[in-house]
Scaffold this motif. Structure first.
Motif, PDB file in Angstrom:
ATOM      1  N   VAL A  62       0.817  -1.211   0.000  1.00 44.70           N
ATOM      2  CA  VAL A  62       0.000   0.000   0.000  1.00 44.70           C
ATOM      3  C   VAL A  62       0.850   1.260   0.000  1.00 44.70           C
ATOM      4  N   LEU A  63       2.008   1.218   0.629  1.00 45.81           N
ATOM      5  CA  LEU A  63       2.851   2.404   0.736  1.00 45.81           C
ATOM      6  C   LEU A  63       3.546   2.749  -0.577  1.00 45.81           C
ATOM      7  N   HIS A  64       3.696   1.787  -1.452  1.00 45.84           N
ATOM      8  CA  HIS A  64       4.453   2.008  -2.682  1.00 45.84           C
ATOM      9  C   HIS A  64       3.584   2.025  -3.924  1.00 45.84           C
ATOM     10  N   TYR A  65       2.489   1.257  -3.907  1.00 48.09           N
ATOM     11  CA  TYR A  65       1.658   1.152  -5.101  1.00 48.09           C
ATOM     12  C   TYR A  65       0.198   1.525  -4.851  1.00 48.09           C
ATOM     13  N   ALA A  66      -0.083   2.015  -3.637  1.00 48.55           N
ATOM     14  CA  ALA A  66      -1.409   2.577  -3.314  1.00 48.55           C
ATOM     15  C   ALA A  66      -2.548   1.597  -3.538  1.00 48.55           C
ATOM     16  N   GLN A  67      -2.324   0.327  -3.244  1.00 48.11           N
ATOM     17  CA  GLN A  67      -3.425  -0.624  -3.358  1.00 48.11           C
ATOM     18  C   GLN A  67      -4.276  -0.511  -2.097  1.00 48.11           C
ATOM     19  N   MET A  68      -5.311   0.311  -2.190  1.00 44.89           N
ATOM     20  CA  MET A  68      -6.225   0.527  -1.071  1.00 44.89           C
ATOM     21  C   MET A  68      -7.549   1.088  -1.576  1.00 44.89           C
ATOM     22  N   ILE A  69      -8.588   0.896  -0.793  1.00 45.59           N
ATOM     23  CA  ILE A  69      -9.912   1.432  -1.089  1.00 45.59           C
ATOM     24  C   ILE A  69     -10.564   1.841   0.223  1.00 45.59           C
ATOM     25  N   PHE A  70     -11.611   2.645   0.134  1.00 45.49           N
ATOM     26  CA  PHE A  70     -12.301   3.060   1.358  1.00 45.49           C
ATOM     27  C   PHE A  70     -13.753   3.379   1.055  1.00 45.49           C
ATOM     28  N   GLU A  71     -14.513   3.600   2.119  1.00 48.37           N
ATOM     29  CA  GLU A  71     -15.910   4.007   2.029  1.00 48.37           C
ATOM     30  C   GLU A  71     -16.157   5.156   3.003  1.00 48.37           C
ATOM     31  N   GLY A  72     -17.301   5.805   2.860  1.00 48.44           N
ATOM     32  CA  GLY A  72     -17.728   6.839   3.794  1.00 48.44           C
ATOM     33  C   GLY A  72     -19.182   6.602   4.161  1.00 48.44           C
ATOM     34  N   MET A  73     -19.472   6.552   5.459  1.00 53.12           N
ATOM     35  CA  MET A  73     -20.817   6.288   5.956  1.00 53.12           C
ATOM     36  C   MET A  73     -21.059   7.146   7.199  1.00 53.12           C
ATOM     37  N   ILE A  95     -17.955  -0.936  -2.032  1.00 56.98           N
ATOM     38  CA  ILE A  95     -16.561  -1.239  -1.686  1.00 56.98           C
ATOM     39  C   ILE A  95     -16.091  -2.479  -2.450  1.00 56.98           C
ATOM     40  N   ASN A  96     -17.008  -3.389  -2.736  1.00 57.59           N
ATOM     41  CA  ASN A  96     -16.637  -4.559  -3.530  1.00 57.59           C
ATOM     42  C   ASN A  96     -16.417  -4.210  -4.995  1.00 57.59           C
ATOM     43  N   ARG A  97     -17.173  -3.239  -5.516  1.00 51.41           N
ATOM     44  CA  ARG A  97     -16.915  -2.785  -6.896  1.00 51.41           C
ATOM     45  C   ARG A  97     -15.556  -2.095  -6.980  1.00 51.41           C
ATOM     46  N   SER A  98     -15.256  -1.279  -5.971  1.00 49.46           N
ATOM     47  CA  SER A  98     -13.928  -0.654  -5.930  1.00 49.46           C
ATOM     48  C   SER A  98     -12.849  -1.719  -5.819  1.00 49.46           C
ATOM     49  N   GLY A  99     -13.098  -2.715  -4.972  1.00 50.45           N
ATOM     50  CA  GLY A  99     -12.122  -3.772  -4.764  1.00 50.45           C
ATOM     51  C   GLY A  99     -11.853  -4.570  -6.025  1.00 50.45           C
ATOM     52  N   ALA A 100     -12.890  -4.839  -6.797  1.00 53.04           N
ATOM     53  CA  ALA A 100     -12.708  -5.596  -8.033  1.00 53.04           C
ATOM     54  C   ALA A 100     -11.761  -4.854  -8.984  1.00 53.04           C
ATOM     55  N   THR A 198     -14.168   4.353  -8.540  1.00 51.46           N
ATOM     56  CA  THR A 198     -13.818   3.716  -7.273  1.00 51.46           C
ATOM     57  C   THR A 198     -13.507   4.762  -6.216  1.00 51.46           C
ATOM     58  N   LYS A 199     -13.531   4.308  -4.950  1.00 44.74           N
ATOM     59  CA  LYS A 199     -13.036   5.142  -3.857  1.00 44.74           C
ATOM     60  C   LYS A 199     -11.664   4.593  -3.467  1.00 44.74           C
ATOM     61  N   CYS A 200     -10.647   5.036  -4.218  1.00 42.52           N
ATOM     62  CA  CYS A 200      -9.277   4.634  -3.914  1.00 42.52           C
ATOM     63  C   CYS A 200      -8.450   5.877  -3.653  1.00 42.52           C
ATOM     64  N   GLY A 201      -7.432   5.734  -2.816  1.00 41.66           N
ATOM     65  CA  GLY A 201      -6.694   6.892  -2.346  1.00 41.66           C
ATOM     66  C   GLY A 201      -6.058   7.723  -3.444  1.00 41.66           C
ATOM     67  N   ALA A 255     -20.439   6.719 -16.241  1.00 43.57           N
ATOM     68  CA  ALA A 255     -19.719   6.176 -17.400  1.00 43.57           C
ATOM     69  C   ALA A 255     -18.315   5.732 -17.027  1.00 43.57           C
ATOM     70  N   GLY A 256     -18.060   5.532 -15.747  1.00 42.47           N
ATOM     71  CA  GLY A 256     -16.768   5.041 -15.300  1.00 42.47           C
ATOM     72  C   GLY A 256     -15.817   6.099 -14.812  1.00 42.47           C
ATOM     73  N   THR A 257     -16.186   7.386 -14.945  1.00 40.84           N
ATOM     74  CA  THR A 257     -15.275   8.461 -14.540  1.00 40.84           C
ATOM     75  C   THR A 257     -15.734   9.203 -13.295  1.00 40.84           C
ATOM     76  N   ILE A 258     -16.942   8.921 -12.804  1.00 39.62           N
ATOM     77  CA  ILE A 258     -17.416   9.557 -11.574  1.00 39.62           C
ATOM     78  C   ILE A 258     -17.843   8.479 -10.586  1.00 39.62           C
ATOM     79  N   LEU A 259     -17.895   8.879  -9.337  1.00 41.42           N
ATOM     80  CA  LEU A 259     -18.289   7.938  -8.292  1.00 41.42           C
ATOM     81  C   LEU A 259     -19.802   7.710  -8.333  1.00 41.42           C
ATOM     82  N   PRO A 260     -20.247   6.454  -8.288  1.00 43.18           N
ATOM     83  CA  PRO A 260     -21.683   6.179  -8.199  1.00 43.18           C
ATOM     84  C   PRO A 260     -22.170   6.435  -6.777  1.00 43.18           C
TER      85      PRO A 260
END
Length: 359
Positions: A62-73, A95-100, A198-201, A255-260
């Motif tokens: 995660v520190l080098h390649y930013a493999q992470m996702i998050f949510e807000g609730m 979060i599962n769509r972001s994860g995929a 996705t919600k990725c950093g 269309a893939g460029t904004i957050l659902p």
């Protein structure tokens, strides 16, 4: 299925912040949730523990390649003292769509929601009860395998932390207020085929340069334009954007460029319930400015978990500013905010069963 988890209580409770002066993302509660993933074993050992720093190897993925996702609730307190979540299974699905997209293994949706319930109820006394306040919930997944190989990690942490928060974009009196927005036509947030949905950093780190430009222009946030032509409006900072022109309310298509956005979907549903014409289509920034000149531009607002509804009072684009709705909160914006916040806190009718009472 409802999962249960062991709870280790803190022996050193924190002093809670002043409920009348809460700030977003500043004060974190006594406990957090953590769960591990190992390839071949899946998600395991979920537990609620005292809030504390986590140990991570300097060579973690995660520190080098930013493999992470998050949510807000958020968790809300009702007038009779109950605790409610707002559409939590939508967060689980997202979060599962972001994860995929980020090659992160999925979490069972019931497991995700059960984890949220467990940590919120462990810190139920941190849920504020003042108008406009809530307990913000930040679930996130980080890849902590020690590896410089640019390949998906084989080990992850799923963590949930909590912080009480007040209104995200409040006016001077603490009520719903307008904000100024800078239209960004140099940098881009997302392109087709990328990670914009996705919600990725990395999405947010890449937007900080534009945020600096907005601040220099005395604006609170950024309205992004499309990556290909720098022509069509997309998102406002961390929120989806809506534009009222004539009898039409327009928002960018998924269309893939904004957050659902979950609030975005809720707003579209409510507007259609109320008989408004809602269109998900490309909208050129020049069309917005032309509508302002023609007198057909109504309200512009952002939607998201943090702000719920954020009225926009001014747009700044290439040095030209336009005032929206006399820089005042519009009737539609106020109605949407009151309705959604009312559903979240159990004070308004919930015809779509969006609210979930957990305690």
């Amino acid at each position: 299925m409802n999962y249960t988890f062991p709870v280790t209580r803190t022996t050193n409770p924190k002093q809670k912040p002043d409920p009348d002066h809460l700030h977003f993302g500043q004060d974190f509660s006594d406990h957090m949730f953590i769960m591990d993933y190992d390839e071949g074993q899946g998600w395991h050992d979920g537990r609620v523990i005292p809030y504390a720093p986590i140990a991570i190897d300097p060579a973690s993925c995660v520190l080098h390649y930013a493999q992470m996702i998050f949510e807000g609730m958020k968790a809300y307190k009702t007038p009779d003292g109950k605790i409610r979540l707002f559409r939590p299974y939508e967060n689980a699905a997202r979060i599962n769509r972001s994860g995929a997209r980020m090659c992160i293994p999925p979490i069972d949706e019931d497991l995700f929601v059960s984890a949220i319930k467990a940590v919120v109820m462990a810190d139920v006394d941190w849920v504020p009860d003042r108008p406009g306040t809530a307990l913000y919930i930040r679930p996130f997944i980080i890849a902590d395998e020690v590896s410089f190989s640019v390949m998906p990690s084989k080990h992850y942490h799923f963590i949930v932390i909590l912080c009480p928060s007040g209104p995200y974009y409040a006016g001077a009196d603490g009520k719903l207020g307008t904000t100024k927005i800078y239209v960004e036509d140099e940098y881009i947030r997302a392109a087709h085929g990328g990670t914009g949905f996705t919600k990725c950093g990395g999405n947010y780190a890449g937007g900080m340069k534009a945020s600096e430009k907005a601040a220099a222009a005395n604006c609170r946030d950024v309205l992004w334009l499309d990556a290909a032509e720098h022509k069509y409006v997309e998102e406002i900072g961390t929120s989806n954007a809506f534009f009222q022109i004539g009898d039409e309310i327009i928002t960018a298509p998924l269309a893939g460029t904004i957050l659902p956005g979950i609030t975005r979907n809720s707003v579209i549903t409510l507007l259609k319930d109320w008989g408004y014409k809602v269109t998900e289509r490309k909208l050129a920034i020049d069309e917005v400015y032309a509508a302002a000149e023609a007198g057909t531009l109504g309200e512009i607002f952002a939607t998201g978990t943090a702000a719920v509804i954020s009225p926009i009072g001014l747009l700044s684009y290439k040095g030209k500013e336009i005032i929206i709705n006399n820089n005042e909160v519009g009737a539609l914006e106020q109605r949407l905010y009151d309705t959604i916040y009312g559903i979240q806190t159990g004070t308004a009718e919930d015809p779509h069963n969006w609210g979930m009472t957990i305690g």
